[in-house]
Design a protein around this motif. Sequence first.
Motif, PDB file in Angstrom:
ATOM      1  N   LYS A 197     -21.963  -3.580   3.771  1.00 22.36           N
ATOM      2  CA  LYS A 197     -21.487  -3.447   2.042  1.00 22.36           C
ATOM      3  C   LYS A 197     -21.038  -1.869   1.944  1.00 22.36           C
ATOM      4  CE  LYS A 197     -24.443  -7.555   1.206  1.00 22.36           C
ATOM      5  NZ  LYS A 197     -25.500  -7.683   0.250  1.00 22.36           N
ATOM      6  N   THR A 198     -21.444  -0.995   2.831  1.00 21.52           N
ATOM      7  CA  THR A 198     -20.906   0.361   2.551  1.00 21.52           C
ATOM      8  C   THR A 198     -19.359   0.627   2.302  1.00 21.52           C
ATOM      9  OG1 THR A 198     -22.781   1.270   3.853  1.00 21.52           O
ATOM     10  CG2 THR A 198     -21.115   2.934   3.220  1.00 21.52           C
ATOM     11  N   ALA A 199     -19.091   1.353   1.292  1.00 19.44           N
ATOM     12  CA  ALA A 199     -17.725   1.502   1.190  1.00 19.44           C
ATOM     13  C   ALA A 199     -17.145   2.351   2.280  1.00 19.44           C
ATOM     14  CB  ALA A 199     -17.362   2.143  -0.180  1.00 19.44           C
ATOM     15  N   VAL A 200     -16.086   1.873   2.924  1.00 22.78           N
ATOM     16  CA  VAL A 200     -15.547   2.487   4.092  1.00 22.78           C
ATOM     17  C   VAL A 200     -14.185   3.123   3.910  1.00 22.78           C
ATOM     18  CG1 VAL A 200     -14.974   2.311   6.752  1.00 22.78           C
ATOM     19  CG2 VAL A 200     -17.039   1.133   5.765  1.00 22.78           C
ATOM     20  N   ALA A 201     -13.402   2.388   3.331  1.00 24.19           N
ATOM     21  CA  ALA A 201     -12.013   2.632   2.877  1.00 24.19           C
ATOM     22  C   ALA A 201     -11.601   2.432   1.724  1.00 24.19           C
ATOM     23  CB  ALA A 201     -11.207   1.902   4.013  1.00 24.19           C
ATOM     24  N   THR A 202     -10.629   3.133   1.070  1.00 25.66           N
ATOM     25  CA  THR A 202      -9.879   3.008   0.008  1.00 25.66           C
ATOM     26  C   THR A 202      -8.411   2.535   0.108  1.00 25.66           C
ATOM     27  OG1 THR A 202     -11.285   4.717  -1.249  1.00 25.66           O
ATOM     28  CG2 THR A 202      -9.460   4.070  -2.370  1.00 25.66           C
ATOM     29  N   ALA A 203      -8.006   1.540  -0.628  1.00 24.76           N
ATOM     30  CA  ALA A 203      -6.687   1.217  -0.511  1.00 24.76           C
ATOM     31  C   ALA A 203      -5.888   1.574  -1.672  1.00 24.76           C
ATOM     32  CB  ALA A 203      -6.507  -0.335  -0.298  1.00 24.76           C
ATOM     33  N   LEU A 248       0.749  -1.264  -0.062  1.00 29.13           N
ATOM     34  CA  LEU A 248      -0.003  -0.030   0.020  1.00 29.13           C
ATOM     35  C   LEU A 248       0.837   1.251  -0.053  1.00 29.13           C
ATOM     36  CD1 LEU A 248      -2.758  -0.801   2.460  1.00 29.13           C
ATOM     37  CD2 LEU A 248      -2.932  -0.725   0.035  1.00 29.13           C
ATOM     38  N   ASP A 249       0.446   2.176  -0.587  1.00 29.10           N
ATOM     39  CA  ASP A 249       0.909   3.748  -0.646  1.00 29.10           C
ATOM     40  C   ASP A 249       0.045   4.304   0.532  1.00 29.10           C
ATOM     41  OD1 ASP A 249       3.038   3.838  -2.315  1.00 29.10           O
ATOM     42  OD2 ASP A 249       1.836   4.465  -3.897  1.00 29.10           O
ATOM     43  N   ASP A 250      -1.181   4.243   0.704  1.00 30.08           N
ATOM     44  CA  ASP A 250      -1.950   4.688   1.684  1.00 30.08           C
ATOM     45  C   ASP A 250      -3.392   3.728   1.822  1.00 30.08           C
ATOM     46  OD1 ASP A 250      -2.893   6.492   3.795  1.00 30.08           O
ATOM     47  OD2 ASP A 250      -3.193   8.044   2.346  1.00 30.08           O
ATOM     48  N   LEU A 251      -3.738   3.892   2.928  1.00 26.52           N
ATOM     49  CA  LEU A 251      -5.184   3.488   3.195  1.00 26.52           C
ATOM     50  C   LEU A 251      -6.047   4.448   3.670  1.00 26.52           C
ATOM     51  CD1 LEU A 251      -6.978   0.764   3.389  1.00 26.52           C
ATOM     52  CD2 LEU A 251      -6.657   0.806   5.838  1.00 26.52           C
ATOM     53  N   ILE A 252      -7.064   4.929   2.799  1.00 31.84           N
ATOM     54  CA  ILE A 252      -7.876   6.341   3.130  1.00 31.84           C
ATOM     55  C   ILE A 252      -9.145   5.821   3.956  1.00 31.84           C
ATOM     56  CG2 ILE A 252      -8.848   8.238   2.299  1.00 31.84           C
ATOM     57  CD1 ILE A 252      -7.054   8.172  -0.018  1.00 31.84           C
ATOM     58  N   VAL A 253      -9.423   6.122   4.953  1.00 31.96           N
ATOM     59  CA  VAL A 253     -10.674   5.588   5.720  1.00 31.96           C
ATOM     60  C   VAL A 253     -11.792   6.654   5.799  1.00 31.96           C
ATOM     61  CG1 VAL A 253     -11.625   4.784   7.934  1.00 31.96           C
ATOM     62  CG2 VAL A 253      -9.256   4.005   7.201  1.00 31.96           C
ATOM     63  N   ALA A 254     -12.923   6.538   5.403  1.00 33.22           N
ATOM     64  CA  ALA A 254     -13.759   7.373   5.120  1.00 33.22           C
ATOM     65  C   ALA A 254     -14.312   8.004   6.767  1.00 33.22           C
ATOM     66  CB  ALA A 254     -15.058   6.953   4.610  1.00 33.22           C
ATOM     67  N   ALA A 255     -14.964   9.204   6.989  1.00 30.83           N
ATOM     68  CA  ALA A 255     -15.119   9.548   8.214  1.00 30.83           C
ATOM     69  C   ALA A 255     -15.525   8.745   9.128  1.00 30.83           C
ATOM     70  CB  ALA A 255     -16.083  10.799   8.008  1.00 30.83           C
ATOM     71  N   THR A 256     -14.935   8.759  10.084  1.00 37.51           N
ATOM     72  CA  THR A 256     -15.403   7.636  11.411  1.00 37.51           C
ATOM     73  C   THR A 256     -16.556   8.398  12.118  1.00 37.51           C
ATOM     74  OG1 THR A 256     -13.498   8.656  12.602  1.00 37.51           O
ATOM     75  CG2 THR A 256     -12.951   6.791  11.441  1.00 37.51           C
ATOM     76  N   ASP A 257     -16.791   7.833  13.290  1.00 41.03           N
ATOM     77  CA  ASP A 257     -17.974   8.220  13.936  1.00 41.03           C
ATOM     78  C   ASP A 257     -19.161   8.402  13.222  1.00 41.03           C
ATOM     79  OD1 ASP A 257     -16.166   8.224  16.206  1.00 41.03           O
ATOM     80  OD2 ASP A 257     -15.698  10.189  15.959  1.00 41.03           O
ATOM     81  N   GLN A 258     -19.519   7.444  12.282  1.00 39.95           N
ATOM     82  CA  GLN A 258     -20.793   7.427  11.600  1.00 39.95           C
ATOM     83  C   GLN A 258     -21.306   6.099  11.575  1.00 39.95           C
ATOM     84  OE1 GLN A 258     -20.570   8.694   7.465  1.00 39.95           O
ATOM     85  NE2 GLN A 258     -18.733   7.595   7.211  1.00 39.95           N
ATOM     86  N   MET A 259     -22.631   6.003  11.612  1.00 41.74           N
ATOM     87  CA  MET A 259     -23.496   4.672  11.212  1.00 41.74           C
ATOM     88  C   MET A 259     -23.464   4.586   9.789  1.00 41.74           C
ATOM     89  SD  MET A 259     -24.530   3.653  14.239  1.00 41.74           S
ATOM     90  CE  MET A 259     -25.612   2.425  13.633  1.00 41.74           C
TER      91      MET A 259
END
Length: 684
Positions: free
Chosen positions: A149-155, A134-145
């Motif tokens: 199957k919702t996309a949460v992170a991008t590798a 990986l160059d990075d793992l981008i995690v979507a905003a935390t503290d949310q419901m």
Amino acid sequence: MKKAATRRLLAPVAGWVLALADVQDPVFATATMGPGFAIQPTDGRVVAPVSGRVTVVAATKHAVGLVTASGLEVLVHMGIDTVDLNGAPFVCHVQVGDTIQAGEVLAEMDLAALQRAQKLATVIVVVTNGQTVLDDLIVAATDQMVTAKTAVATAVLAVTPVPGAQAVTSTTAASDVELESEFESESESKSKSKSKPNSTSKYAHLATAIVTNVGGPGNINSVIHCITRLRFYLKDEHCAQDAVIANLDGVIDVAKAGGQYQVVIGPAVNEVYDAVMAQLGPAFADMTAGTPTAATTQAAGAPTETDAPTGWLPRLRHGMSQVIGVMTAAMIPVIGILAGSGILKGILAALTGFHVLTVTSGTYMVLNAVADATFYFLPVVLGFTAAKKLGSDPIVLAIVGAILIYPSLMTAAGHATTAQITFFGVPTHLMSYAASVFPMIVAAWLGVSVERGLKRVIPLYLRSVFVPILEALILSVIVLVVIGPLITMISKGLASGILAIYNFSPALSGLVIGGLYQTMVIFGLHWGIIPIVINDIATNGHSYLNAILSITMVAQGGAVLAVFLKSKNKPLKEISLAAAISAFCGVTEPALYGVNLKYKRVFVVASIASGLGGLLTGLLHVNNYALSGSLIGFPAFITPGVGIGPNFYGYLISHYGTLLIATILVYLFGFSDKMLPAPSATAK
């Protein structure tokens, strides 16, 4: 320029998204296993976060490993410390070798069963080979419901996909001995199996050190391992040397939970486990030790209630030992800067004593800020270090320390007219917490229970805001309203008693004060004596009491000097010399917490020497003419208008006599390198 390839990671379960750092497991929270995210589930249906081949299904069903076509190795870990439940709350719908699409069902969790077992159901997703792919793992905003199957992170991939990676075959299933294992590609598995003898040899020294310091084979019932930890079932956990094991090269930390003594290794756990088992033999690989019953633990020699300290004196000694252990562990990270600050404070005292600098000069103010800041803000630093040691929130405890030394409270505590306040009608006496140790240790200790209690009653979606501020409020109030006034009351009583003894016999008071004062410093009880000293100097121009307090600093310095002279351990010699110089400059914290309390006999012998030095000071009627002391404070013992005379000679005899007594007694009776961890414990 070619655009970097990316892959989405889906939420494996419906629930509240957490940053990895918020996971209540230090191995995952520190990203030791790799980058990722977590979800506090509201539903027990777990789906695949990526498409790929199943490479591992833990024997306890709580973890599934996948490898994608692009080479990502993804671990889905269900629950915290759920390995102890032997698979009961989990149903897996996949097997090793299966190919699965993102969003398809992997497993089901019984959330109610996890709650009854008092286990957190947090589902953790990590990319275990993230450092290489990986160059990075981008995690979507935390503290949310989110829903499953919702996309949460991008590798963001570091390399282009490897052709044929989808054809990677499965690893061998975990053996009966293993509760879970790191998953890997077939090529990696072959590579490891070929190099296994070398790997075992490489980790043999670490395995020997771990086995030795958990008490040897005779103290081990069985050993298992999970994805990051060796899990020992010991006959007596008190035989294990926690600090030694935690400091071994190759060990991340030590934890205790569910009757297990856990040595956190990280990615190399398989190799270390193999090395341990090569030394212990297969008889120690026993899965049935997972949840020992009272009968089996008693039969195996595990500690029972009868093994606990009985009687008020042994229990008191055990409790004091625990308190001192936490204090020294919390102080260790700041011992070096405390010693350096103490030396600088001593130099400044000498420069002002010889009128080279004045306390109003800019040079003095800057240097004094450098020298004094560590002591003034010590509660903040201790809040952080003690919380890490005890498992409470370091940031919250640092804030609690800052509250205790908040300027308006410190100013009010310094004046008799404002030191008595009320908090919601409760009478409260304010005291100065600058440079204090004991109140913050108590706060950190209580912080574990307070934080746990708040999390039980506050909904998850409100915790990030309300738990920290409420914890800080509760702990601050406990210290300010309960602990502070209690310390003030006890210290005033002690001060009155000491003053009465001094009026009866200076020599006797020297013996008592000299022997007890540094113990009073540890628990913050010396604050009742300091105002007496200040008042004596302000009204009479001198203080016999301060001369005795000065002796206690020299005694602690002499004790740690003896350790420096006698020990052959290079790190210990270095810290001992710095601590000795600091004590001779009037700052004993590095000596107390860095060495003397750590090796308790050193402190006891030093206190005896201090009592003898105080007796000598009282017999000679040594007087002090300024708020200064120890060896660097010798100008404070020169009688104004007289110069060097009988009082100064009394200072030389009492102080250097105490130095000699403390150094000789500790050298002969107080310390030996046998008190250090065995040499094998440092093997690498």
